[in-house]
Design a protein around this motif. Structure first.
Motif, PDB file in Angstrom:
ATOM      1  N   GLN A  30       0.831  -1.212   0.000  1.00  0.00           N
ATOM      2  CA  GLN A  30       0.000   0.000   0.000  1.00  0.00           C
ATOM      3  C   GLN A  30       0.862   1.257   0.000  1.00  0.00           C
ATOM      4  O   GLN A  30       0.559   2.221  -0.688  1.00  0.00           O
ATOM      5  CB  GLN A  30      -0.920   0.028   1.206  1.00  0.00           C
ATOM      6  CG  GLN A  30      -2.099  -0.899   1.101  1.00  0.00           C
ATOM      7  CD  GLN A  30      -2.977  -0.811   2.333  1.00  0.00           C
ATOM      8  OE1 GLN A  30      -2.593  -0.231   3.340  1.00  0.00           O
ATOM      9  NE2 GLN A  30      -4.163  -1.392   2.245  1.00  0.00           N
ATOM     10  N   TYR A  31       1.937   1.241   0.755  1.00  0.00           N
ATOM     11  CA  TYR A  31       2.780   2.432   0.859  1.00  0.00           C
ATOM     12  C   TYR A  31       3.633   2.621  -0.397  1.00  0.00           C
ATOM     13  O   TYR A  31       3.787   3.731  -0.885  1.00  0.00           O
ATOM     14  CB  TYR A  31       3.681   2.337   2.093  1.00  0.00           C
ATOM     15  CG  TYR A  31       4.500   3.575   2.333  1.00  0.00           C
ATOM     16  CD1 TYR A  31       3.897   4.753   2.744  1.00  0.00           C
ATOM     17  CD2 TYR A  31       5.865   3.570   2.141  1.00  0.00           C
ATOM     18  CE1 TYR A  31       4.640   5.897   2.969  1.00  0.00           C
ATOM     19  CE2 TYR A  31       6.610   4.708   2.359  1.00  0.00           C
ATOM     20  CZ  TYR A  31       5.993   5.868   2.775  1.00  0.00           C
ATOM     21  OH  TYR A  31       6.734   6.999   2.980  1.00  0.00           O
ATOM     22  N   GLY A  32       4.164   1.538  -0.924  1.00  0.00           N
ATOM     23  CA  GLY A  32       5.084   1.640  -2.046  1.00  0.00           C
ATOM     24  C   GLY A  32       4.425   1.822  -3.389  1.00  0.00           C
ATOM     25  O   GLY A  32       4.889   2.591  -4.218  1.00  0.00           O
ATOM     26  N   VAL A  33       3.329   1.143  -3.621  1.00  0.00           N
ATOM     27  CA  VAL A  33       2.711   1.156  -4.942  1.00  0.00           C
ATOM     28  C   VAL A  33       1.579   2.172  -5.019  1.00  0.00           C
ATOM     29  O   VAL A  33       1.576   3.056  -5.870  1.00  0.00           O
ATOM     30  CB  VAL A  33       2.194  -0.250  -5.314  1.00  0.00           C
ATOM     31  CG1 VAL A  33       1.474  -0.230  -6.642  1.00  0.00           C
ATOM     32  CG2 VAL A  33       3.349  -1.224  -5.357  1.00  0.00           C
ATOM     33  N   THR A  34       0.646   2.059  -4.117  1.00  0.00           N
ATOM     34  CA  THR A  34      -0.546   2.899  -4.231  1.00  0.00           C
ATOM     35  C   THR A  34      -0.472   4.181  -3.417  1.00  0.00           C
ATOM     36  O   THR A  34      -1.294   5.067  -3.619  1.00  0.00           O
ATOM     37  CB  THR A  34      -1.794   2.111  -3.784  1.00  0.00           C
ATOM     38  OG1 THR A  34      -1.647   1.754  -2.404  1.00  0.00           O
ATOM     39  CG2 THR A  34      -1.981   0.866  -4.620  1.00  0.00           C
ATOM     40  N   ASN A  39      -1.202   5.279   7.866  1.00  0.00           N
ATOM     41  CA  ASN A  39      -0.217   5.401   8.927  1.00  0.00           C
ATOM     42  C   ASN A  39       1.015   4.556   8.579  1.00  0.00           C
ATOM     43  O   ASN A  39       1.022   3.351   8.817  1.00  0.00           O
ATOM     44  CB  ASN A  39      -0.826   4.944  10.254  1.00  0.00           C
ATOM     45  CG  ASN A  39       0.088   5.178  11.423  1.00  0.00           C
ATOM     46  OD1 ASN A  39       1.150   5.760  11.275  1.00  0.00           O
ATOM     47  ND2 ASN A  39      -0.319   4.721  12.584  1.00  0.00           N
ATOM     48  N   PRO A  40       2.074   5.176   8.048  1.00  0.00           N
ATOM     49  CA  PRO A  40       3.265   4.410   7.680  1.00  0.00           C
ATOM     50  C   PRO A  40       3.971   3.757   8.871  1.00  0.00           C
ATOM     51  O   PRO A  40       4.755   2.843   8.696  1.00  0.00           O
ATOM     52  CB  PRO A  40       4.179   5.442   7.036  1.00  0.00           C
ATOM     53  CG  PRO A  40       3.291   6.556   6.625  1.00  0.00           C
ATOM     54  CD  PRO A  40       2.157   6.557   7.594  1.00  0.00           C
ATOM     55  N   LYS A  41       3.691   4.206  10.081  1.00  0.00           N
ATOM     56  CA  LYS A  41       4.319   3.595  11.262  1.00  0.00           C
ATOM     57  C   LYS A  41       3.795   2.184  11.521  1.00  0.00           C
ATOM     58  O   LYS A  41       4.360   1.460  12.333  1.00  0.00           O
ATOM     59  CB  LYS A  41       4.098   4.466  12.493  1.00  0.00           C
ATOM     60  CG  LYS A  41       5.018   5.642  12.544  1.00  0.00           C
ATOM     61  CD  LYS A  41       5.013   6.252  13.910  1.00  0.00           C
ATOM     62  CE  LYS A  41       6.064   7.325  13.996  1.00  0.00           C
ATOM     63  NZ  LYS A  41       6.140   7.891  15.331  1.00  0.00           N
ATOM     64  N   GLN A  42       2.729   1.810  10.845  1.00  0.00           N
ATOM     65  CA  GLN A  42       2.208   0.451  10.995  1.00  0.00           C
ATOM     66  C   GLN A  42       3.279  -0.569  10.639  1.00  0.00           C
ATOM     67  O   GLN A  42       3.386  -1.608  11.280  1.00  0.00           O
ATOM     68  CB  GLN A  42       0.999   0.223  10.086  1.00  0.00           C
ATOM     69  CG  GLN A  42      -0.262   0.872  10.541  1.00  0.00           C
ATOM     70  CD  GLN A  42      -1.396   0.602   9.572  1.00  0.00           C
ATOM     71  OE1 GLN A  42      -1.162   0.208   8.436  1.00  0.00           O
ATOM     72  NE2 GLN A  42      -2.607   0.833  10.023  1.00  0.00           N
ATOM     73  N   ILE A  43       4.074  -0.259   9.613  1.00  0.00           N
ATOM     74  CA  ILE A  43       5.125  -1.188   9.181  1.00  0.00           C
ATOM     75  C   ILE A  43       6.112  -1.404  10.321  1.00  0.00           C
ATOM     76  O   ILE A  43       6.447  -2.533  10.670  1.00  0.00           O
ATOM     77  CB  ILE A  43       5.842  -0.645   7.930  1.00  0.00           C
ATOM     78  CG1 ILE A  43       4.858  -0.554   6.758  1.00  0.00           C
ATOM     79  CG2 ILE A  43       7.027  -1.532   7.555  1.00  0.00           C
ATOM     80  CD1 ILE A  43       5.389   0.187   5.562  1.00  0.00           C
ATOM     81  N   ARG A  44       6.573  -0.312  10.925  1.00  0.00           N
ATOM     82  CA  ARG A  44       7.537  -0.400  12.021  1.00  0.00           C
ATOM     83  C   ARG A  44       6.943  -1.141  13.214  1.00  0.00           C
ATOM     84  O   ARG A  44       7.604  -1.981  13.838  1.00  0.00           O
ATOM     85  CB  ARG A  44       7.971   0.992  12.447  1.00  0.00           C
ATOM     86  CG  ARG A  44       9.030   0.955  13.525  1.00  0.00           C
ATOM     87  CD  ARG A  44       9.361   2.299  14.087  1.00  0.00           C
ATOM     88  NE  ARG A  44       9.622   3.296  13.057  1.00  0.00           N
ATOM     89  CZ  ARG A  44       9.775   4.581  13.308  1.00  0.00           C
ATOM     90  NH1 ARG A  44       9.677   5.028  14.542  1.00  0.00           N
ATOM     91  NH2 ARG A  44      10.015   5.427  12.348  1.00  0.00           N
TER      92      ARG A  44
END
Length: 90
Positions: A30-34, A39-44
């Motif tokens: 979701q963050y890289g393509v679309t 909330n990008p902190k979800q990855i961390r």
């Protein structure tokens, strides 16, 4: 709130790792393509959950083997008192 992984069984920890890995995969897509991740902190956060679960599994293995030792906390030096600030005296 911190999760308590020590109370979970090894199988439950493996399921937690698998579900968190899937969430990381989805969030990266979701963050890289679309670019639609709210909330990008979800990855961390999910990567931290994976690391905590892996650590708990390793601790359980070491306890079962009898290799885990309880380490006493380090006793540090006493904190020195604050020195007066250098500068012009009035």
């Amino acid at each position: 709130m911190k999760d308590n992984f020590t109370s979970l069984s090894v199988e439950e920890l493996k399921k937690e790792i698998q579900s968190s890995s899937e969430e990381v995969r989805k969030a990266r897509f979701q963050y890289g393509v679309t670019r639609s991740l709210e909330n990008p902190k979800q990855i961390r956060n999910h990567k931290k959950r994976i690391a905590q679960a892996l650590t708990a599994i390793r601790e359980k293995e070491l306890v079962a083997e009898g290799k885990l030792k309880k380490i006493a906390p380090k006793v540090g030096k006493p904190i020195p008192e604050a020195k007066p600030a250098k500068g012009k005296k009035k």
